[in-house]
Design an enzyme around this catalytic site. Structure first.
Site, mmCIF file in Angstrom:
data_model
loop_
_atom_site.group_PDB
_atom_site.id
_atom_site.type_symbol
_atom_site.label_atom_id
_atom_site.label_comp_id
_atom_site.label_asym_id
_atom_site.label_seq_id
_atom_site.Cartn_x
_atom_site.Cartn_y
_atom_site.Cartn_z
ATOM 1 N N VAL A 1 -11.017 3.343 3.194
ATOM 2 C CA VAL A 1 -10.518 4.057 2.153
ATOM 3 C C VAL A 1 -9.759 3.170 1.040
ATOM 4 C CG1 VAL A 1 -10.641 6.265 3.258
ATOM 5 C CG2 VAL A 1 -8.614 5.168 3.057
ATOM 6 N N ASP B 1 -5.639 -0.568 -1.295
ATOM 7 C CA ASP B 1 -6.426 -1.559 -2.044
ATOM 8 C C ASP B 1 -7.702 -2.099 -1.190
ATOM 9 O OD1 ASP B 1 -4.919 -3.304 -0.244
ATOM 10 O OD2 ASP B 1 -5.671 -4.893 -1.427
ATOM 11 N N GLY C 1 0.801 -1.207 0.021
ATOM 12 C CA GLY C 1 -0.109 0.049 -0.035
ATOM 13 C C GLY C 1 0.718 1.117 -0.055
ATOM 14 N N ASP D 1 1.244 3.148 4.685
ATOM 15 C CA ASP D 1 0.173 3.861 4.185
ATOM 16 C C ASP D 1 -0.877 4.574 5.213
ATOM 17 O OD1 ASP D 1 -0.588 1.384 4.697
ATOM 18 O OD2 ASP D 1 -1.583 0.786 2.903
ATOM 19 N N ARG E 1 -6.024 0.366 -6.117
ATOM 20 C CA ARG E 1 -4.722 0.868 -5.749
ATOM 21 C C ARG E 1 -4.345 2.258 -6.852
ATOM 22 N NH1 ARG E 1 -2.053 -2.398 -2.109
ATOM 23 N NH2 ARG E 1 -2.450 -4.485 -2.341
ATOM 24 N N ASP F 1 -4.607 1.999 11.547
ATOM 25 C CA ASP F 1 -6.040 1.950 11.978
ATOM 26 C C ASP F 1 -5.831 1.340 13.342
ATOM 27 O OD1 ASP F 1 -8.676 1.462 11.668
ATOM 28 O OD2 ASP F 1 -8.529 -0.888 10.893
ATOM 29 N N LYS G 1 -6.155 6.860 11.330
ATOM 30 C CA LYS G 1 -7.452 6.848 11.951
ATOM 31 C C LYS G 1 -7.292 6.858 13.301
ATOM 32 C CE LYS G 1 -9.472 3.816 8.331
ATOM 33 N NZ LYS G 1 -9.882 2.600 7.837
HETATM 34 P P1 5GP Z 1 -3.750 -1.859 11.644
HETATM 35 O O1 5GP Z 1 -2.818 -3.114 12.106
HETATM 36 O O2 5GP Z 1 -3.453 -0.381 12.134
HETATM 37 O O3 5GP Z 1 -5.210 -2.015 12.343
HETATM 38 O O4 5GP Z 1 -4.022 -1.956 10.254
HETATM 39 C C1 5GP Z 1 -3.203 -1.673 9.433
HETATM 40 C C2 5GP Z 1 -3.403 -2.057 7.830
HETATM 41 O O5 5GP Z 1 -4.563 -2.066 7.658
HETATM 42 C C3 5GP Z 1 -2.808 -1.285 6.821
HETATM 43 O O6 5GP Z 1 -1.606 -1.377 6.713
HETATM 44 C C4 5GP Z 1 -3.605 -1.724 5.655
HETATM 45 O O7 5GP Z 1 -3.311 -2.515 5.060
HETATM 46 C C5 5GP Z 1 -5.096 -1.835 6.281
HETATM 47 N N1 5GP Z 1 -5.956 -0.979 6.563
HETATM 48 C C6 5GP Z 1 -6.317 -0.261 7.411
HETATM 49 N N2 5GP Z 1 -7.542 0.606 7.117
HETATM 50 C C7 5GP Z 1 -7.595 0.592 5.772
HETATM 51 C C8 5GP Z 1 -8.370 1.516 5.173
HETATM 52 O O8 5GP Z 1 -9.283 2.203 5.281
HETATM 53 N N3 5GP Z 1 -8.079 1.204 3.398
HETATM 54 C C9 5GP Z 1 -7.152 0.207 3.158
HETATM 55 N N4 5GP Z 1 -7.325 -0.089 1.873
HETATM 56 N N5 5GP Z 1 -6.450 -0.619 4.071
HETATM 57 C C10 5GP Z 1 -6.725 -0.294 5.453
#
Ligand code: 5GP
Length: 178
Positions: free
Chosen positions: A152, A158, A43, A99, A164, A102, A130
């Site tokens: 998003v 993606d 990403g 990228d 993408r 979350d 976020k």
């Molecule tokens: P975390 O471990 O912080 O919960 O998640 C991070 C990963 O989840 C990011 O690297 C991405 O791959 C995916 N991700 C989280 N939110 C989004 C989003 O809104 N859109 C997309 N495409 N991927 C997300």
């Protein structure tokens, strides 16, 4: 692809303007430090290449890839390394280029993993955050934009390997993934 997008959240112009600012900030802070920028696949590839063009100091790049197990739009934080870095980062200044944050669990895993290699420093550069979704404390050193909890896509991000190549970042219609 366009018909699956509920709303454009960040235009190409907004993204490029912000990346230009981030590039200037990193150039100032990493003067004579020859940092290694580690891009998290896949990403963050668009973000990395545009960011690099805005950094005026010497640097190196490397790539790191994880697979996480979770639902299609929510990562569980349980991760497995798919591609390790190839560079020896001992005593080097590292910048993780990601990228989106979350829950923060993916980034925490990467940060802790890289720290074990005894780099001189590790900082985090993220295009989208976020904050309301964080499950742990995570310090982002260079940030593009704070966004809400919508899912998003575009500009490298993606859904099931699609979207993408949109030049902007848009909110995906819920009906696509629900
Ligand atoms: P975390 O471990 O912080 O919960 O998640 C991070 C990963 O989840 C990011 O690297 C991405 O791959 C995916 N991700 C989280 N939110 C989004 C989003 O809104 N859109 C997309 N495409 N991927 C997300």
């Amino acid at each position: 692809m366009e018909k699956d997008i509920l709303k454009i959240l960040l235009s190409e112009e907004q993204i490029q303007k912000k990346i230009c600012e981030l590039g200037k900030q990193i150039s100032r802070e990493y003067k004579d430090k020859n940092p290694i920028m580690i891009c998290i696949l896949r990403g963050a590839v668009f973000f990395l290449t545009d960011l690099l063009k805005n950094i005026t100091e010497p640097l190196e790049i490397d790539f790191f890839s994880l697979s996480s197990y979770g639902t299609s739009t929510k990562s569980s934080g349980i991760v497995k390394i798919r591609k390790d870095i190839d560079t020896d980062i001992l005593n080097r200044h590292v910048i993780i280029v990601e990228d989106i944050v979350d829950s923060g669990l993916t980034l925490k895993y990467i940060y802790d993993y890289l720290e074990k290699h005894n780099p001189a420093s590790v900082k985090i550069c993220v295009l989208l955050d976020k904050p309301k979704a964080h499950e742990i404390d995570i310090k982002i050193d260079f940030l593009g934009f704070e966004i809400g909890n919508d899912f998003v896509v575009g500009y490298g991000l993606d859904y099931s390997e699609k979207y993408r190549n949109l030049s902007y970042i848009g909110i995906l219609k819920e009906e696509i993934y629900s």
